[in-house]
Motif scaffolding. Structure first.
Motif, PDB file in Angstrom:
ATOM      1  N   PRO A   8       0.931  -1.195   0.023  1.00 46.58           N
ATOM      2  CA  PRO A   8      -0.089  -0.022  -0.180  1.00 46.58           C
ATOM      3  C   PRO A   8       0.789   1.240  -0.090  1.00 46.58           C
ATOM      4  O   PRO A   8       0.380   2.325  -0.329  1.00 46.58           O
ATOM      5  CB  PRO A   8      -0.782  -0.088   1.471  1.00 46.58           C
ATOM      6  N   LYS A   9       2.146   1.129   0.547  1.00 44.61           N
ATOM      7  CA  LYS A   9       2.947   2.335   0.443  1.00 44.61           C
ATOM      8  C   LYS A   9       3.474   2.729  -0.740  1.00 44.61           C
ATOM      9  O   LYS A   9       3.951   3.841  -1.187  1.00 44.61           O
ATOM     10  CB  LYS A   9       4.232   2.257   1.517  1.00 44.61           C
ATOM     11  N   CYS A  10       3.820   1.763  -1.680  1.00 47.43           N
ATOM     12  CA  CYS A  10       4.551   1.871  -3.026  1.00 47.43           C
ATOM     13  C   CYS A  10       3.753   2.723  -3.891  1.00 47.43           C
ATOM     14  O   CYS A  10       2.596   2.892  -4.196  1.00 47.43           O
ATOM     15  CB  CYS A  10       4.560   0.340  -3.745  1.00 47.43           C
ATOM     16  N   VAL A  11       4.726   3.877  -4.419  1.00 48.02           N
ATOM     17  CA  VAL A  11       4.201   4.849  -5.292  1.00 48.02           C
ATOM     18  C   VAL A  11       4.529   4.473  -6.696  1.00 48.02           C
ATOM     19  O   VAL A  11       4.551   5.705  -7.710  1.00 48.02           O
ATOM     20  CB  VAL A  11       4.630   6.176  -4.726  1.00 48.02           C
ATOM     21  N   ALA A  12       4.984   3.382  -6.995  1.00 45.95           N
ATOM     22  CA  ALA A  12       5.326   2.865  -8.371  1.00 45.95           C
ATOM     23  C   ALA A  12       6.322   3.822  -9.155  1.00 45.95           C
ATOM     24  O   ALA A  12       6.270   3.937 -10.368  1.00 45.95           O
ATOM     25  CB  ALA A  12       3.899   2.827  -9.149  1.00 45.95           C
ATOM     26  N   SER A  13       7.547   4.237  -8.430  1.00 47.98           N
ATOM     27  CA  SER A  13       8.564   4.998  -8.940  1.00 47.98           C
ATOM     28  C   SER A  13       9.301   4.118  -9.885  1.00 47.98           C
ATOM     29  O   SER A  13       9.970   4.683 -10.633  1.00 47.98           O
ATOM     30  CB  SER A  13       9.289   5.732  -7.944  1.00 47.98           C
ATOM     31  N   GLY A  14       9.560   2.757  -9.413  1.00 51.16           N
ATOM     32  CA  GLY A  14      10.502   1.735 -10.296  1.00 51.16           C
ATOM     33  C   GLY A  14      11.798   1.852  -9.691  1.00 51.16           C
ATOM     34  O   GLY A  14      12.557   1.146 -10.642  1.00 51.16           O
ATOM     35  N   GLN A  15      12.084   2.792  -8.906  1.00 52.00           N
ATOM     36  CA  GLN A  15      13.506   2.770  -8.596  1.00 52.00           C
ATOM     37  C   GLN A  15      14.042   1.460  -8.032  1.00 52.00           C
ATOM     38  O   GLN A  15      15.418   1.048  -8.279  1.00 52.00           O
ATOM     39  CB  GLN A  15      13.742   3.708  -7.365  1.00 52.00           C
ATOM     40  N   CYS A  16      13.440   0.571  -7.412  1.00 52.06           N
ATOM     41  CA  CYS A  16      13.869  -1.000  -6.987  1.00 52.06           C
ATOM     42  C   CYS A  16      14.018  -1.647  -8.193  1.00 52.06           C
ATOM     43  O   CYS A  16      15.008  -2.398  -8.294  1.00 52.06           O
ATOM     44  CB  CYS A  16      12.807  -1.499  -6.030  1.00 52.06           C
ATOM     45  N   VAL A  17      13.152  -1.651  -9.122  1.00 57.02           N
ATOM     46  CA  VAL A  17      13.486  -2.500 -10.210  1.00 57.02           C
ATOM     47  C   VAL A  17      14.680  -2.059 -11.283  1.00 57.02           C
ATOM     48  O   VAL A  17      15.644  -2.698 -11.689  1.00 57.02           O
ATOM     49  CB  VAL A  17      12.235  -2.281 -11.399  1.00 57.02           C
ATOM     50  N   VAL A  18      14.980  -0.504 -11.366  1.00 60.18           N
ATOM     51  CA  VAL A  18      16.257  -0.092 -11.785  1.00 60.18           C
ATOM     52  C   VAL A  18      17.405  -0.932 -11.110  1.00 60.18           C
ATOM     53  O   VAL A  18      18.368  -1.148 -11.827  1.00 60.18           O
ATOM     54  CB  VAL A  18      16.123   1.250 -11.839  1.00 60.18           C
ATOM     55  N   GLU A  19      17.405  -0.558  -9.993  1.00 60.48           N
ATOM     56  CA  GLU A  19      18.625  -0.982  -9.018  1.00 60.48           C
ATOM     57  C   GLU A  19      18.824  -2.652  -8.686  1.00 60.48           C
ATOM     58  O   GLU A  19      19.961  -3.014  -8.890  1.00 60.48           O
ATOM     59  CB  GLU A  19      18.666  -0.424  -7.573  1.00 60.48           C
ATOM     60  N   ALA A  20      17.868  -3.126  -8.585  1.00 60.55           N
ATOM     61  CA  ALA A  20      17.688  -4.767  -8.868  1.00 60.55           C
ATOM     62  C   ALA A  20      16.661  -5.284  -9.317  1.00 60.55           C
ATOM     63  O   ALA A  20      15.804  -5.966  -8.862  1.00 60.55           O
ATOM     64  CB  ALA A  20      17.653  -5.172  -7.186  1.00 60.55           C
ATOM     65  N   PRO A  21      16.947  -5.611 -10.630  1.00 62.87           N
ATOM     66  CA  PRO A  21      16.043  -6.124 -11.729  1.00 62.87           C
ATOM     67  C   PRO A  21      15.838  -7.669 -11.579  1.00 62.87           C
ATOM     68  O   PRO A  21      14.850  -8.029 -11.944  1.00 62.87           O
ATOM     69  CB  PRO A  21      16.435  -5.696 -12.952  1.00 62.87           C
ATOM     70  N   ASP A  22      16.615  -8.443 -10.805  1.00 67.38           N
ATOM     71  CA  ASP A  22      16.772  -9.663 -10.689  1.00 67.38           C
ATOM     72  C   ASP A  22      15.726 -10.118  -9.362  1.00 67.38           C
ATOM     73  O   ASP A  22      15.306 -11.222  -9.060  1.00 67.38           O
ATOM     74  CB  ASP A  22      17.776 -10.281 -10.255  1.00 67.38           C
ATOM     75  N   VAL A  23      15.439  -9.087  -8.492  1.00 72.03           N
ATOM     76  CA  VAL A  23      14.635  -9.157  -7.277  1.00 72.03           C
ATOM     77  C   VAL A  23      13.166  -8.603  -7.487  1.00 72.03           C
ATOM     78  O   VAL A  23      12.431  -8.804  -6.873  1.00 72.03           O
ATOM     79  CB  VAL A  23      15.537  -8.532  -6.099  1.00 72.03           C
ATOM     80  N   PHE A  24      13.046  -7.609  -8.137  1.00 69.63           N
ATOM     81  CA  PHE A  24      11.943  -6.665  -8.129  1.00 69.63           C
ATOM     82  C   PHE A  24      11.373  -6.329  -9.794  1.00 69.63           C
ATOM     83  O   PHE A  24      12.099  -6.297 -10.449  1.00 69.63           O
ATOM     84  CB  PHE A  24      12.219  -5.033  -7.695  1.00 69.63           C
ATOM     85  N   ASP A  25      10.211  -6.187  -9.855  1.00 66.53           N
ATOM     86  CA  ASP A  25       9.475  -6.087 -11.057  1.00 66.53           C
ATOM     87  C   ASP A  25       8.535  -5.013 -10.608  1.00 66.53           C
ATOM     88  O   ASP A  25       8.060  -4.559  -9.547  1.00 66.53           O
ATOM     89  CB  ASP A  25       9.043  -7.270 -11.603  1.00 66.53           C
ATOM     90  N   GLN A  26       7.720  -4.650 -11.577  1.00 69.76           N
ATOM     91  CA  GLN A  26       6.303  -4.057 -11.367  1.00 69.76           C
ATOM     92  C   GLN A  26       5.157  -4.311 -12.125  1.00 69.76           C
ATOM     93  O   GLN A  26       5.462  -5.171 -13.266  1.00 69.76           O
ATOM     94  CB  GLN A  26       6.596  -2.394 -12.002  1.00 69.76           C
ATOM     95  N   ARG A  27       4.044  -4.322 -11.663  1.00 63.71           N
ATOM     96  CA  ARG A  27       2.758  -4.819 -12.266  1.00 63.71           C
ATOM     97  C   ARG A  27       2.449  -3.933 -13.392  1.00 63.71           C
ATOM     98  O   ARG A  27       2.625  -2.790 -13.294  1.00 63.71           O
ATOM     99  CB  ARG A  27       1.633  -4.865 -11.329  1.00 63.71           C
ATOM    100  N   ASP A  28       2.302  -4.563 -14.541  1.00 60.97           N
ATOM    101  CA  ASP A  28       1.864  -3.786 -15.687  1.00 60.97           C
ATOM    102  C   ASP A  28       0.566  -2.789 -15.365  1.00 60.97           C
ATOM    103  O   ASP A  28       0.698  -1.760 -16.060  1.00 60.97           O
ATOM    104  CB  ASP A  28       1.410  -4.758 -16.860  1.00 60.97           C
TER     105      ASP A  28
END
Length: 79
Positions: free
Chosen positions: A22-42
């Motif tokens: 619920p806190k996630c603001v969908a910035s995608g910074q985690c995906v950029v930094e660690a793409p093997d661990v994080f992704d984003q819902r389409d």
């Protein structure tokens, strides 16, 4: 990946990644930094944890992803 292999990796990992969705603001910074661990819902861009027990060699990337999360929605727990 087989279930047996997953259990083996989880037992070797000493960290766990947690997401407060619920806190996630969908910035995608985690995906950029660690793409093997994080992704984003389409549909809404909210983060998804692909590997809650990532291998130790990804510690630096994961800890940086947690640190730069603008919503503080990620947590890294050392076990």
């Amino acid at each position: 990946m087989t279930h047996e292999h997953t259990e083996q990796r989880e037992s070797e990992s000493t960290m766990r990644v947690e997401l407060d969705e619920p806190k996630c603001v969908a910035s995608g910074q985690c995906v950029v930094e660690a793409p093997d661990v994080f992704d984003q819902r389409d549909e809404d861009g909210v983060a998804v944890v692909l590997d809650p027990h990532p291998p130790e060699e990804l510690y630096d990337e994961v800890s940086e992803a947690v640190a730069i999360c603008p919503a503080a929605a990620l947590r890294l727990v050392r076990e």
